[in-house]
Design a protein around this motif. Structure first.
Motif, PDB file in Angstrom:
ATOM      1  N   VAL A 103       2.204 -59.310  -9.183  1.00  0.00           N
ATOM      2  CA  VAL A 103       3.183 -58.993  -9.455  1.00  0.00           C
ATOM      3  C   VAL A 103       3.599 -58.157 -10.035  1.00  0.00           C
ATOM      4  O   VAL A 103       4.840 -57.629  -9.805  1.00  0.00           O
ATOM      5  CB  VAL A 103       3.230 -60.334 -10.921  1.00  0.00           C
ATOM      6  N   ALA A 104       2.604 -57.094 -10.324  1.00  0.00           N
ATOM      7  CA  ALA A 104       2.777 -55.539 -10.719  1.00  0.00           C
ATOM      8  C   ALA A 104       1.468 -55.119 -11.378  1.00  0.00           C
ATOM      9  O   ALA A 104       0.471 -56.120 -11.190  1.00  0.00           O
ATOM     10  CB  ALA A 104       3.558 -55.482 -11.776  1.00  0.00           C
ATOM     11  N   PRO A 105       1.535 -54.165 -10.623  1.00  0.00           N
ATOM     12  CA  PRO A 105       0.471 -53.108 -11.389  1.00  0.00           C
ATOM     13  C   PRO A 105      -0.275 -53.734 -12.126  1.00  0.00           C
ATOM     14  O   PRO A 105      -0.035 -53.751 -13.666  1.00  0.00           O
ATOM     15  CB  PRO A 105       0.457 -51.566 -11.035  1.00  0.00           C
ATOM     16  N   LYS A 106      -1.753 -54.151 -11.864  1.00  0.00           N
ATOM     17  CA  LYS A 106      -2.428 -54.768 -13.377  1.00  0.00           C
ATOM     18  C   LYS A 106      -1.877 -56.227 -13.788  1.00  0.00           C
ATOM     19  O   LYS A 106      -1.850 -56.330 -14.741  1.00  0.00           O
ATOM     20  CB  LYS A 106      -2.624 -54.096 -14.386  1.00  0.00           C
ATOM     21  N   LYS A 107      -0.446 -56.626 -13.375  1.00  0.00           N
ATOM     22  CA  LYS A 107      -0.337 -57.891 -13.394  1.00  0.00           C
ATOM     23  C   LYS A 107      -0.446 -58.921 -12.439  1.00  0.00           C
ATOM     24  O   LYS A 107       0.089 -58.778 -11.050  1.00  0.00           O
ATOM     25  CB  LYS A 107       1.029 -57.717 -13.538  1.00  0.00           C
TER      26      LYS A 107
END
Length: 480
Positions: free
Chosen positions: A433-437
């Motif tokens: 979904v997003a960096p580190k997510k």
């Protein structure tokens, strides 16, 4: 003026820096609002001293003039997007080939021909119907110095190699190539987007603010299937999963239709949630269902799980709290002719599950597609399935994780809110979904509920006592 510019560019008004920008770089809507505010301020300060009878009419025209906004936008884009500036001459080498040999020539010289998107490597000449020009690769620039393979073919068939010039212009370039030339050096080129029907959804950064109309127009030019470009201006609302957006270019209508899993979905992109990147996940869940499954879709949206499942033959009870999603869910069930298999509801997810379970309806699969908060609804399962007369259902619960081990974190989230251990869970890593997510789906068979007199997630002992007293009082009323 400075306050308006700071708001338009995303700068905090608490900062003491002075934001400066030429008027032509402002969004047309911001420019119009700026003019209205200036005119209103003028009347408040000087109106009682000066006679300006036309000023109220000017303000009214500025407020209602969409024509002015369109003209300003068109002029701004036109000044920045000079399509003629992209024209450049490229010197090539062409072979004059008899028409009947063109097919054979292209087959023999396949690795030496012009390979340029949107451009043919065979052209005709005016007044010459008996031969064609076969264009060679842009790396070949001297008719007298041809690659050995090409030279052998030319000699064997008595062909003529001649200089040839072509014009590479705006229409032959990709969106990425155009934007790299137009945007400042070092600025990221936002050429990727999510497509929802005829709508392209961008998520532009603050640095792109002054170039938003330009970026949108280039994407419209380069993608014939697009008619509207929108930009996300705020984060997703956690209740209805919608977000604020602005139309940057094209048609203002956000009513569209998408096709997925053999189904048609109508939606208003501004009023409901839709994510085209989840198509594979929708298909994964539906593919594992059998025709005798009964589905409880707690957060159904407009039906990306529910409608294909009903079309497969499953009985589906679908629910969404968003009234707009509920209306489109009903519309899409009719559009795909599955009204008899899909029962639409619009209520809180907890109430929806309790209602189905207490009605004695057999549920074999539960889908909880609200990654931000779905795990928080698991606490209701203890109560809903405590005296359930049917086999306990399989639960598919979506969640987000930023942990180093997102799979174990997703399982722990579900166990914490469910209030008990989950035997043999299966975790699907859905997408980044997003960096580190990460977005994940935890699938498990609902374990035998423990007494729902235990503490729920985030519940204090005092809350537990109050809840049990209310439940007891509610049962007494039902028995009267």
């Amino acid at each position: 003026y400075q306050r308006r510019v700071r708001g338009a560019s995303g700068l905090s008004t608490s900062k003491r820096t002075t934001a400066c920008a030429p008027l032509r770089d402002l969004n047309p809507t911001v420019l119009r609002n700026l003019l209205v505010s200036s005119a209103l301020l003028y009347t408040r300060i000087w109106g009682f001293r000066c006679s300006v009878p036309a000023l109220p009419r000017v303000i009214q025209r500025l407020r209602s003039s969409s024509a002015m906004e369109g003209a300003v936008a068109e002029q701004t884009i036109g000044s920045m997007l000079d399509k003629a500036s992209f024209d450049r001459q490229i010197q090539l080498v062409a072979l004059r080939v008899p028409s009947q040999l063109v097919g054979s020539c292209m087959k023999q010289l396949q690795g030496h021909l012009l390979n340029q998107p949107k451009m043919k490597n065979v052209s005709s000449q005016e007044g010459d119907d008996k031969s064609r020009l076969v264009l060679l690769s842009s790396g070949i620039v001297d008719p007298l110095q041809l690659p050995e393979e090409v030279q052998q073919y030319v000699s064997a068939h008595g062909l003529e190699s001649i200089p040839h010039a072509i014009t590479m212009g705006y229409d032959l370039l990709t969106a990425d190539q155009v934007l790299k030339k137009l945007l400042p050096d070092g600025m990221e080129v936002p050429s990727s987007f999510e497509q929802v029907g005829h709508i392209a959804h961008l998520n532009l950064r603050e640095e792109h603010a002054a170039y938003k109309p330009l970026i949108a127009q280039v994407l419209l030019d380069k993608n014939p299937k697009l008619r509207t470009i929108v930009n996300k201006t705020d984060s997703i609302d956690t209740v209805f999963r919608t977000f604020k957006m602005e139309v940057l270019a094209g048609e203002p209508s956000l009513e569209t239709e998408v096709h997925e899993s053999g189904c048609r979905f109508q939606l208003n992109f501004e009023k409901v949630y839709w994510n085209s990147r989840l198509q594979a996940e929708h298909r994964r869940i539906v593919d594992k269902l059998s025709t005798d499954d009964v589905i409880c879709d707690m957060m159904a949206g407009i039906g990306p799980f529910a409608v294909p499942a009903a079309k497969k033959g499953c009985l589906v009870y679908a629910n969404d709290l968003n009234p707009s999603s509920f209306e489109y869910l009903k519309k899409n069930s009719k559009l795909n002719k599955v009204e008899g298999k899909l029962k639409a509801h619009c209520q809180d997810g907890r109430e929806f599950v309790l209602q189905l379970a207490r009605s004695g309806i057999r549920i074999s699969q539960v889908v909880m597609n609200l990654p931000a908060t779905a795990v928080e609804f698991l606490d209701v399962f203890q109560e809903a399935f405590s005296d359930y007369p049917h086999p306990l259902p399989v639960v598919n619960c979506y969640c987000f994780s930023k942990a180093k081990d997102p799979i174990q974190d997703a399982i722990k989230q579900c166990e914490r809110f469910l209030g008990q251990d989950i035997p043999s869970p299966v975790v699907q890593d859905v997408r980044d979904v997003a960096p580190k997510k990460r977005m994940l789906c935890v699938t498990f068979t609902m374990p035998q509920p423990v007494s729902y007199t235990h503490l729920r997630a985030h519940e204090t002992p005092e809350h537990l006592v109050c809840r049990l007293l209310l439940e007891k009082k509610k049962k007494k009323k039902q028995n009267r």
